[in-house]
Design a protein around this motif. Structure first.
Motif, PDB file in Angstrom:
ATOM      1  N   SER A  94      40.382  52.361  44.767  1.00  0.00           N
ATOM      2  CA  SER A  94      41.747  51.842  44.873  1.00  0.00           C
ATOM      3  C   SER A  94      42.131  50.969  43.684  1.00  0.00           C
ATOM      4  O   SER A  94      43.281  50.577  43.550  1.00  0.00           O
ATOM      5  CB  SER A  94      41.906  51.031  46.167  1.00  0.00           C
ATOM      6  N   GLY A  95      41.140  50.661  42.821  1.00  0.00           N
ATOM      7  CA  GLY A  95      41.403  49.783  41.685  1.00  0.00           C
ATOM      8  C   GLY A  95      41.162  48.318  42.007  1.00  0.00           C
ATOM      9  O   GLY A  95      41.540  47.439  41.236  1.00  0.00           O
ATOM     10  N   THR A  96      40.513  48.037  43.124  1.00  0.00           N
ATOM     11  CA  THR A  96      40.206  46.656  43.502  1.00  0.00           C
ATOM     12  C   THR A  96      38.862  46.250  42.897  1.00  0.00           C
ATOM     13  O   THR A  96      37.872  46.963  43.041  1.00  0.00           O
ATOM     14  CB  THR A  96      40.140  46.517  45.036  1.00  0.00           C
ATOM     15  N   VAL A  97      38.854  45.117  42.225  1.00  0.00           N
ATOM     16  CA  VAL A  97      37.617  44.616  41.616  1.00  0.00           C
ATOM     17  C   VAL A  97      36.630  44.237  42.720  1.00  0.00           C
ATOM     18  O   VAL A  97      36.964  43.483  43.631  1.00  0.00           O
ATOM     19  CB  VAL A  97      37.895  43.404  40.705  1.00  0.00           C
ATOM     20  N   LYS A  98      35.418  44.772  42.593  1.00  0.00           N
ATOM     21  CA  LYS A  98      34.345  44.476  43.542  1.00  0.00           C
ATOM     22  C   LYS A  98      33.337  43.502  42.956  1.00  0.00           C
ATOM     23  O   LYS A  98      32.730  42.724  43.681  1.00  0.00           O
ATOM     24  CB  LYS A  98      33.635  45.763  43.970  1.00  0.00           C
ATOM     25  N   LYS A  99      33.149  43.574  41.630  1.00  0.00           N
ATOM     26  CA  LYS A  99      32.143  42.725  40.993  1.00  0.00           C
ATOM     27  C   LYS A  99      32.498  42.565  39.514  1.00  0.00           C
ATOM     28  O   LYS A  99      33.005  43.485  38.890  1.00  0.00           O
ATOM     29  CB  LYS A  99      30.771  43.385  41.130  1.00  0.00           C
ATOM     30  N   VAL A 100      32.190  41.392  38.982  1.00  0.00           N
ATOM     31  CA  VAL A 100      32.305  41.152  37.540  1.00  0.00           C
ATOM     32  C   VAL A 100      30.949  40.668  37.045  1.00  0.00           C
ATOM     33  O   VAL A 100      30.410  39.682  37.557  1.00  0.00           O
ATOM     34  CB  VAL A 100      33.387  40.099  37.203  1.00  0.00           C
TER      35      VAL A 100
END
Length: 154
Positions: A94-100
């Motif tokens: 969906s384009g949601t950041v899960k981890k950086v």
């Protein structure tokens, strides 16, 4: 010749702005911290993803590389032959950041696991994600994301 009204020009300006905001060469991130836009290179083939940002001495501050995978999967990155520190941003379909993963070290052979069900990865200069506020929950807008399921469609 018929006179074109102000509303037509206003509509044209809005449409042109919307098109300019969502293009292959631009990625936008948004969160409760605001919004950031990046000039974007795409890596959507196996060869392009394998090369990534290796051998680059400089990455302009407002630039990045978007890695596009065919489907959500478990992804691993490393910094072999990468000359500059990078922040690696991992996102779901969906384009949601899960981890950086912040400040990945140049030349490091340690494998960096981005997680499972990851379809997009964005690399930017090391330290920039924290400076901007990009973290889990941040949203990506780019036409490579399926617009039917994207959290922030074009």
């Amino acid at each position: 010749m018929k006179k074109i009204g102000f509303s037509f020009f206003l509509w044209l300006t809005i449409v042109t702005s919307a098109i300019a905001e969502c293009s292959e060469s631009r990625a936008s991130f948004r969160g409760d911290w605001g919004q950031a836009n990046f000039s974007t290179e795409i890596a959507d083939s196996h060869a392009e993803r394998s090369q990534g940002l290796m051998h680059r001495e400089v990455l302009p501050r407002s630039s990045g590389m978007l890695f596009v995978f065919e489907r959500p999967q478990s992804v691993w990155f490393w910094m072999k032959d990468t000359l500059i520190p990078l922040d690696i941003i991992f996102m779901d379909q969906s384009g949601t950041v899960k981890k950086v993963h912040e400040m990945a070290k140049p030349h490091d052979l340690t494998r960096i696991h981005g997680g499972d069900d990851i379809q997009y990865v964005f690399e930017i200069n090391g330290g920039l994600a924290a400076a901007l506020g990009i973290a889990a929950g941040t949203q990506l807008r780019h036409p490579a994301i399926d617009q039917e399921i994207g959290v922030w469609p074009c």
